[in-house]
Design a protein around this motif. Sequence first.
Motif, PDB file in Angstrom:
ATOM      1  N   GLN A  41      -6.363   6.044  -4.625  1.00 41.15           N
ATOM      2  CA  GLN A  41      -6.657   7.476  -4.718  1.00 41.15           C
ATOM      3  C   GLN A  41      -8.026   7.802  -4.137  1.00 41.15           C
ATOM      4  OE1 GLN A  41      -6.077   7.946  -8.956  1.00 41.15           O
ATOM      5  NE2 GLN A  41      -3.998   8.739  -8.685  1.00 41.15           N
ATOM      6  N   GLN A  42      -8.993   6.922  -4.381  1.00 45.54           N
ATOM      7  CA  GLN A  42     -10.327   7.142  -3.830  1.00 45.54           C
ATOM      8  C   GLN A  42     -10.307   7.026  -2.306  1.00 45.54           C
ATOM      9  OE1 GLN A  42     -13.302   4.373  -5.197  1.00 45.54           O
ATOM     10  NE2 GLN A  42     -15.001   5.498  -4.266  1.00 45.54           N
ATOM     11  N   ALA A  43      -9.556   6.060  -1.775  1.00 42.52           N
ATOM     12  CA  ALA A  43      -9.477   5.879  -0.324  1.00 42.52           C
ATOM     13  C   ALA A  43      -8.892   7.114   0.356  1.00 42.52           C
ATOM     14  CB  ALA A  43      -8.636   4.647   0.009  1.00 42.52           C
ATOM     15  N   LEU A  44      -8.014   7.825  -0.342  1.00 39.51           N
ATOM     16  CA  LEU A  44      -7.340   8.979   0.254  1.00 39.51           C
ATOM     17  C   LEU A  44      -7.917  10.310  -0.216  1.00 39.51           C
ATOM     18  CD1 LEU A  44      -3.624   7.777   0.220  1.00 39.51           C
ATOM     19  CD2 LEU A  44      -5.253   7.762   2.111  1.00 39.51           C
ATOM     20  N   GLU A  45      -9.006  10.279  -0.948  1.00 44.42           N
ATOM     21  CA  GLU A  45      -9.636  11.506  -1.419  1.00 44.42           C
ATOM     22  C   GLU A  45      -9.956  12.483  -0.280  1.00 44.42           C
ATOM     23  OE1 GLU A  45     -11.130  14.410  -3.855  1.00 44.42           O
ATOM     24  OE2 GLU A  45      -9.973  12.618  -4.395  1.00 44.42           O
ATOM     25  N   PRO A  46     -10.423  12.002   0.896  1.00 38.45           N
ATOM     26  CA  PRO A  46     -10.697  12.947   1.993  1.00 38.45           C
ATOM     27  C   PRO A  46      -9.453  13.691   2.484  1.00 38.45           C
ATOM     28  CG  PRO A  46     -11.789  10.843   2.379  1.00 38.45           C
ATOM     29  CD  PRO A  46     -10.851  10.630   1.235  1.00 38.45           C
ATOM     30  N   LEU A  64      -3.639  17.017   2.399  1.00 32.59           N
ATOM     31  CA  LEU A  64      -2.424  16.433   2.958  1.00 32.59           C
ATOM     32  C   LEU A  64      -1.549  15.840   1.854  1.00 32.59           C
ATOM     33  CD1 LEU A  64      -3.732  14.657   6.202  1.00 32.59           C
ATOM     34  CD2 LEU A  64      -2.387  16.764   6.045  1.00 32.59           C
ATOM     35  N   LEU A  65      -2.168  15.205   0.867  1.00 33.10           N
ATOM     36  CA  LEU A  65      -1.412  14.636  -0.246  1.00 33.10           C
ATOM     37  C   LEU A  65      -0.650  15.725  -0.992  1.00 33.10           C
ATOM     38  CD1 LEU A  65      -4.036  12.100  -1.688  1.00 33.10           C
ATOM     39  CD2 LEU A  65      -2.054  11.590  -0.241  1.00 33.10           C
ATOM     40  N   GLU A  66      -1.324  16.834  -1.225  1.00 33.18           N
ATOM     41  CA  GLU A  66      -0.672  17.949  -1.907  1.00 33.18           C
ATOM     42  C   GLU A  66       0.450  18.531  -1.053  1.00 33.18           C
ATOM     43  OE1 GLU A  66      -3.897  20.574  -2.700  1.00 33.18           O
ATOM     44  OE2 GLU A  66      -4.642  19.416  -4.431  1.00 33.18           O
ATOM     45  N   GLY A  67       0.210  18.606   0.259  1.00 33.86           N
ATOM     46  CA  GLY A  67       1.224  19.122   1.169  1.00 33.86           C
ATOM     47  C   GLY A  67       2.463  18.249   1.199  1.00 33.86           C
ATOM     48  N   LEU A  68       2.290  16.924   1.185  1.00 34.64           N
ATOM     49  CA  LEU A  68       3.428  16.005   1.183  1.00 34.64           C
ATOM     50  C   LEU A  68       4.252  16.168  -0.089  1.00 34.64           C
ATOM     51  CD1 LEU A  68       1.721  12.775   2.567  1.00 34.64           C
ATOM     52  CD2 LEU A  68       3.479  14.110   3.727  1.00 34.64           C
ATOM     53  N   ALA A  69       3.563  16.294  -1.218  1.00 34.27           N
ATOM     54  CA  ALA A  69       4.271  16.483  -2.483  1.00 34.27           C
ATOM     55  C   ALA A  69       5.043  17.802  -2.478  1.00 34.27           C
ATOM     56  CB  ALA A  69       3.289  16.430  -3.644  1.00 34.27           C
ATOM     57  N   ASP A  70       4.411  18.853  -1.981  1.00 38.53           N
ATOM     58  CA  ASP A  70       5.066  20.164  -1.923  1.00 38.53           C
ATOM     59  C   ASP A  70       6.268  20.155  -0.981  1.00 38.53           C
ATOM     60  OD1 ASP A  70       3.209  21.153  -3.692  1.00 38.53           O
ATOM     61  OD2 ASP A  70       1.966  22.106  -2.155  1.00 38.53           O
ATOM     62  N   ALA A  71       6.209  19.297   0.042  1.00 32.82           N
ATOM     63  CA  ALA A  71       7.306  19.205   1.007  1.00 32.82           C
ATOM     64  C   ALA A  71       8.483  18.397   0.474  1.00 32.82           C
ATOM     65  CB  ALA A  71       6.806  18.589   2.315  1.00 32.82           C
ATOM     66  N   ALA A 115       0.870  -1.178   0.000  1.00 29.97           N
ATOM     67  CA  ALA A 115       0.000   0.000   0.000  1.00 29.97           C
ATOM     68  C   ALA A 115       0.907   1.228   0.000  1.00 29.97           C
ATOM     69  CB  ALA A 115      -0.929   0.002   1.213  1.00 29.97           C
ATOM     70  N   PRO A 116       0.382   2.379  -0.416  1.00 29.76           N
ATOM     71  CA  PRO A 116       1.248   3.548  -0.598  1.00 29.76           C
ATOM     72  C   PRO A 116       1.593   4.284   0.685  1.00 29.76           C
ATOM     73  CG  PRO A 116      -1.003   4.103  -1.181  1.00 29.76           C
ATOM     74  CD  PRO A 116      -0.996   2.632  -0.889  1.00 29.76           C
ATOM     75  N   LEU A 117       2.826   4.805   0.690  1.00 30.88           N
ATOM     76  CA  LEU A 117       3.255   5.853   1.607  1.00 30.88           C
ATOM     77  C   LEU A 117       3.319   7.098   0.727  1.00 30.88           C
ATOM     78  CD1 LEU A 117       6.087   3.875   3.395  1.00 30.88           C
ATOM     79  CD2 LEU A 117       4.007   4.717   4.501  1.00 30.88           C
TER      80      LEU A 117
END
Length: 345
Positions: free
Chosen positions: A271-276, A280-287, A252-254
């Motif tokens: 992606q659907q499971a983490l849609e909520p 945070l996903l965008e923040g992790l990528a930006d970090a 599963a993804p980190l």
Amino acid sequence: MKVWPRASNAALVQATFKQQPEDFQVIEQLDVADEGAGEHQWLWIRKRGANTRYVAEQLAKFAGVSARQVSFSGMKDRQALTWQWFSIQLPGQPLLDWQGLQHSEFAVEQAIQRSKKLPTGLHKANTFVIRLRDVAAPEAFVERATAVAQQGVPNYFGEQRFGHGGNNFQRASDWLLNGQKRIKKAQRSLWLSTIRSYLFNDVVAARLGLGTNTLLAGDCVRLAGSRSQFSVEQWGAEEQARLAAGDIALTAPLPGSGSWGSDAEALAFEQQALEPHKALLEGLADAGVRADRRVLWLRPEAFTATAEGSDVVLTFRLPSGAFATTFLDELITTENNQHDEHTTE
């Protein structure tokens, strides 16, 4: 604190856990040779009731250097009896008289010299010896624990990763979503890891809801004993046989930037499971955190369970980064759980 679903609806057994440090023993699995020379002094240390960073600080103090000169492969629980390697950089110095370091909470059992320091994550596994006390129907519990070990459990990050009541996750999320105020490197790393761990657990829980035998086109699998992984375009008989034999394992993804490793149906599901948690996903990528994977299912190795009166002693080996408490959460309920460091790694 959020509670993720268990693999089984079977009733949990009441037991006393960690009544004393000796009830939870952790032995780091790492074989190293004495090179007889080198600027890094490696120390095999037994500790009881002390956290890993505290021991590192005491080693540095004894050697008269900064704690930055001390390394260890992974953290070990405080409320436990544990053994692990540390290394300390002391250029040009002979092996110190480490037996002269006397402390009530730890002891140096072996000291050797090597040319390189001990890097984080070098060890690949930990062995656990756990005594559960006051177990109702211990013989039946032994059978149940053995069956669960054979079947495996969801490879959740343990609740200690998220702090008391999930406080670390909330603080980490607030920090990530509100400007990423400058903090120490170690704190930043911990908070980013906490967020990714929480999101991983959410995907594992969602996957559990599909059923433990459900396979998806595009699943990312990891080869046993390695970091190599690939996506399964379609699950044929050969791939299913390899999965059943343990040659490959579901992951599963980190989350982070870049490819998640999965594809097609599996990627869409994750992606659907983490849609909520899109922010945070965008923040992790930006970090600048790179996406990674973690094995989805955890099966203890070399497992034994022995009844001793009303006690049950469990012995097993887990890969580094896995949580013994995740396995225990499928078996027992107790008010005595004590989690003092964010993981046993």
